[in-house]
Design a protein around this motif. Sequence first.
Motif, PDB file in Angstrom:
ATOM      1  N   HIS A   1       0.823  -1.212   0.000  1.00  0.00           N
ATOM      2  CA  HIS A   1       0.000   0.000   0.000  1.00  0.00           C
ATOM      3  C   HIS A   1       0.856   1.260   0.000  1.00  0.00           C
ATOM      4  N   SER A   2       2.055   1.177   0.575  1.00  0.00           N
ATOM      5  CA  SER A   2       2.876   2.376   0.751  1.00  0.00           C
ATOM      6  C   SER A   2       4.065   2.464  -0.196  1.00  0.00           C
ATOM      7  N   THR A   3       4.126   1.582  -1.191  1.00  0.00           N
ATOM      8  CA  THR A   3       5.213   1.667  -2.162  1.00  0.00           C
ATOM      9  C   THR A   3       5.133   2.988  -2.916  1.00  0.00           C
TER      10      THR A   3
ATOM     11  N   SER B   1      -3.244  -0.935  -4.580  1.00  0.00           N
ATOM     12  CA  SER B   1      -4.287  -1.383  -3.663  1.00  0.00           C
ATOM     13  C   SER B   1      -4.208  -2.901  -3.534  1.00  0.00           C
ATOM     14  N   ILE B   2      -4.167  -3.391  -2.313  1.00  0.00           N
ATOM     15  CA  ILE B   2      -4.191  -4.824  -2.031  1.00  0.00           C
ATOM     16  C   ILE B   2      -5.338  -5.063  -1.059  1.00  0.00           C
TER      17      ILE B   2
ATOM     18  N   SER C   1      -6.747 -12.253  -2.437  1.00  0.00           N
ATOM     19  CA  SER C   1      -6.673 -10.793  -2.434  1.00  0.00           C
ATOM     20  C   SER C   1      -6.930 -10.243  -3.832  1.00  0.00           C
ATOM     21  N   ARG C   2      -7.489  -9.047  -3.872  1.00  0.00           N
ATOM     22  CA  ARG C   2      -7.643  -8.311  -5.127  1.00  0.00           C
ATOM     23  C   ARG C   2      -6.501  -7.307  -5.228  1.00  0.00           C
TER      24      ARG C   2
END
Length: 242
Positions: free
Chosen positions: A22-24, A34-35, A49-50
Amino acid sequence: MFVPEKIPFKGRIIDITVPISHSTLIFPGDPEPSIESVCTIEKDGCAVSRLSFGSHMGTHVDAPSHIIKDGLAIDNLNLENLMGQAAVLDFSQINGALKDSTLDKAFNNLGIDESVSILLLKTKSPFEKEKSSKTSCFQAEESDRRSETEEFPENSVYLDSGAADWIVRKGFKTVGIDSFSVDSLSSENLPAHHILLSINVNIVECLDLSSVEAGIYFFLCLPLKIEGCDGAPARALLILDS
């Protein structure tokens, strides 16, 4: 059957892949990562997971179709050119454009032979501040994402057109860098991209070379096989002879 003795190389593996989370950090304007969990073990008996992110997210390979109309897509690249002997050159003390003379001097000082087909450029990563604060190299808090990427252009190291031409003349099949782009982030016409991708020299960007010293390694980089796409995230490794 897997036979370890038949592996064509042995040695220490160095993972030079930037993790996707999320924070890359992303290139300004690219899709946000978004994961999202859609199934859980507790509720559904398995975890699923999407995933949502841009084709140039984290460590990635640029396909010629990224900037050239009707250029090769990522699933049509010759994978043989993304593996082989690689030279890591350290330019972490330099800011701005790398010129052909700078590359040539570093190349000759390393004593590189003709078996080296891949060039990797270690620069002064803008994420060293995050690294020193004991966070992952390409991670930052969401609130810091914009300020980090805005500071990057002033300190980025990139190839000028002469340096890109030098890479072509030397016959390298792949060039990689530990920043967002082989071009200046303020560039609109992307000369290095055009020079390299027009003759199918692979470009790998956003490597994590922070713990890698200059030298010769075996390089392996496999982008996701996404049909017709302009680029794809990849897992990149260096293997150092033991």
